[in-house]
Scaffold this active site. Structure first.
Site, PDB file in Angstrom:
ATOM      1  NE  ARG A   1      38.380 -40.013  41.384  1.00  0.00           N
ATOM      2  CZ  ARG A   1      39.651 -39.771  41.070  1.00  0.00           C
ATOM      3  NH1 ARG A   1      40.346 -38.855  41.724  1.00  0.00           N
ATOM      4  NH2 ARG A   1      40.243 -40.465  40.118  1.00  0.00           N
TER       5      ARG A   1
ATOM      6  CG  MET B   1      49.274 -11.539  43.770  1.00  0.00           C
ATOM      7  SD  MET B   1      48.113 -10.279  43.221  1.00  0.00           S
ATOM      8  CE  MET B   1      46.997 -10.198  44.612  1.00  0.00           C
TER       9      MET B   1
ATOM     10  CE1 TYR C   1      51.148  -6.208  52.133  1.00  0.00           C
ATOM     11  CE2 TYR C   1      51.718  -8.155  50.863  1.00  0.00           C
ATOM     12  CZ  TYR C   1      51.258  -6.848  50.915  1.00  0.00           C
ATOM     13  OH  TYR C   1      50.918  -6.206  49.761  1.00  0.00           O
TER      14      TYR C   1
ATOM     15  CE  LYS D   1      44.742 -36.775  36.530  1.00  0.00           C
ATOM     16  NZ  LYS D   1      44.072 -37.895  37.227  1.00  0.00           N
TER      17      LYS D   1
HETATM   18  C1  LIG Z   1      44.963 -38.922  37.587  1.00  0.00           C
HETATM   19  C2  LIG Z   1      44.621 -40.333  37.291  1.00  0.00           C
HETATM   20  C3  LIG Z   1      45.630 -41.250  36.939  1.00  0.00           C
HETATM   21  C4  LIG Z   1      47.098 -40.924  37.079  1.00  0.00           C
HETATM   22  O1  LIG Z   1      47.422 -40.951  38.437  1.00  0.00           O
HETATM   23  P1  LIG Z   1      48.907 -40.670  38.993  1.00  0.00           P
HETATM   24  O2  LIG Z   1      48.775 -40.892  40.448  1.00  0.00           O
HETATM   25  O3  LIG Z   1      49.194 -39.252  38.661  1.00  0.00           O
HETATM   26  O4  LIG Z   1      49.818 -41.618  38.314  1.00  0.00           O
HETATM   27  C5  LIG Z   1      45.245 -42.504  36.511  1.00  0.00           C
HETATM   28  N1  LIG Z   1      43.942 -42.865  36.474  1.00  0.00           N
HETATM   29  C6  LIG Z   1      42.946 -42.026  36.839  1.00  0.00           C
HETATM   30  C7  LIG Z   1      41.532 -42.481  36.769  1.00  0.00           C
HETATM   31  C8  LIG Z   1      43.247 -40.741  37.276  1.00  0.00           C
HETATM   32  O5  LIG Z   1      42.263 -39.913  37.656  1.00  0.00           O
END
Ligand SMILES: *Cc1c(COP(=O)(O)O)cnc(C)c1O
Length: 347
Positions: free
Chosen positions: A130, A293, A245, A35
């Site tokens: 969640r 930046m 800065y 993802k």
């Molecule tokens: C992001 C996610 C994972 C992977 O988690 P990691 O900690 O990056 O290995 C697996 N299952 C779900 C539902 C997630 O949201």
């Protein structure tokens, strides 16, 4: 000027996937979570490399990410989508053969109306609160399970990076209880942290993400990213002069300051400023003054010769050490990496 260079070691990602795969029994399938553009590293090259290494099941957060991944890796692999069957995503599910992880009764109803016979999974909530169905909502759709014929039932652990946390065992028990009366459908509970717990957490399919990319809690992972920032200027700075800065850093010895191309617009977040270094090979050169930046100023006084570029991520300063300097986690450093870098993929 040469661009800042982000090198992604695909061979290391594959090695990390294999190492995580080796931690569970041969009967357990190891998927891959890619993802958020493969945690910022590029979903197409990462997806192709993992598929070539033998990964058959991928997970993304959004249907749009699934569509991009499908175009990159072709028809063979399974692509699960954590957000499930959201309104507006119907065409993407159909056109790119994506598999939703249905989160609630409404998604179940709409999926059956549109797509009965297509593959789907069910997502259960076992305490993280969640995503996913709790007991009552699951009971409300139990009669539809034969029609759904899900190919996966999954849940997610909230505290798997803390092996001693009591919520791990509580969620394992909750998952077993919730699924006890369901048919014999493959189960998945563990991301990277869960794989590192115990075999009871592995079930039929695991879902590692961060461990593939070399991040905690997978200790011993091969480092995946090197990020090298070109030096634009160096200048001598006398005792008492300030840098950057807010004039927050003041030289206490005659110093040489290098200004490199990279800043918070590139995901090199401002908070890391006082605690992180850039590296000339393995020599640490502390960041001085505030991160701007597009620019970072670095104390290179102790270098015999200033190279054309300095590393901010390498085998010495990993995503987790940089995250620690910035008060965050490796996941956030990776997914914040900007789009101004030249990206090079190494096998
Ligand atoms: C992001 C996610 C994972 C992977 O988690 P990691 O900690 O990056 O290995 C697996 N299952 C779900 C539902 C997630 O949201």
């Amino acid at each position: 000027m040469p661009a800042a260079l982000l090198t992604v070691n695909l061979g290391a990602i594959v090695a990390n996937w294999r190492a995580l795969d080796a931690l569970s029994a041969k009967t357990v399938e190891t998927g891959a979570v890619i993802k958020a553009d493969a945690y910022g590293l590029g979903v197409a090259p990462v997806g192709r490399a993992l598929q070539k290494a033998g990964a058959k099941t991928f997970f993304v957060a959004l249907a749009a990410e699934g569509a991009t991944l499908r175009q990159a890796i072709g028809p063979a692999a399974r692509i699960f989508v954590f957000s499930g069957y959201m309104r507006g995503d119907e065409a993407a599910y159909r056109d790119f053969n994506l598999t939703p992880l249905l989160n609630n009764a409404d998604q179940v109803t709409r999926f059956l109306a549109d797509r009965q016979g297509a593959a789907c999974g069910l997502q259960l909530d076992t305490g993280m609160n969640r995503l996913g169905m709790e007991a009552a909502e699951l009971a409300s759709i139990i009669a539809q399970i034969p029609a759904l014929n899900p190919v996966l039932i999954m849940s997610h652990l909230a505290c798997a990076d803390e092996p001693e946390h009591p919520q791990n065992a509580a969620q394992l028990t909750a998952f077993k209880d919730l699924t006890a009366t369901l048919p014999d459908i493959p189960r998945s509970l563990s991301a990277t942290g869960g794989i590192l717990l115990r075999a009871d957490y592995h079930m039929n399919l695991t879902r590692p993400g961060i461990g593939l990319y070399g991040g905690d809690p997978f200790i011993g992972a091969q480092p995946v990213v090197t990020l090298s920032l070109p030096v634009i200027q160096t200048r001598p700075v006398s005792v008492g002069e300030s840098v950057g800065y807010g004039a927050t850093w003041i030289a206490t010895r005659p110093s040489v300051i290098a200004t490199v191309a990279g800043g918070y617009a590139d995901g090199l977040i401002r908070a890391m400023g006082p605690n992180a270094s850039l590296y000339a090979r393995d020599v640490a050169c502390p960041i001085v003054g505030r991160v701007s930046m597009d620019l970072i100023t670095v104390d290179v006084t102790d270098l015999a010769r200033v190279q054309a570029a300095l590393d901010i991520l390498n085998a010495t300063q990993t995503v987790d050490s940089l995250a620690q300097a910035a008060g965050t986690i490796g996941y956030e450093i990776l997914t914040s990496l900007g789009n101004r870098y030249e990206r090079v993929y190494k096998d």
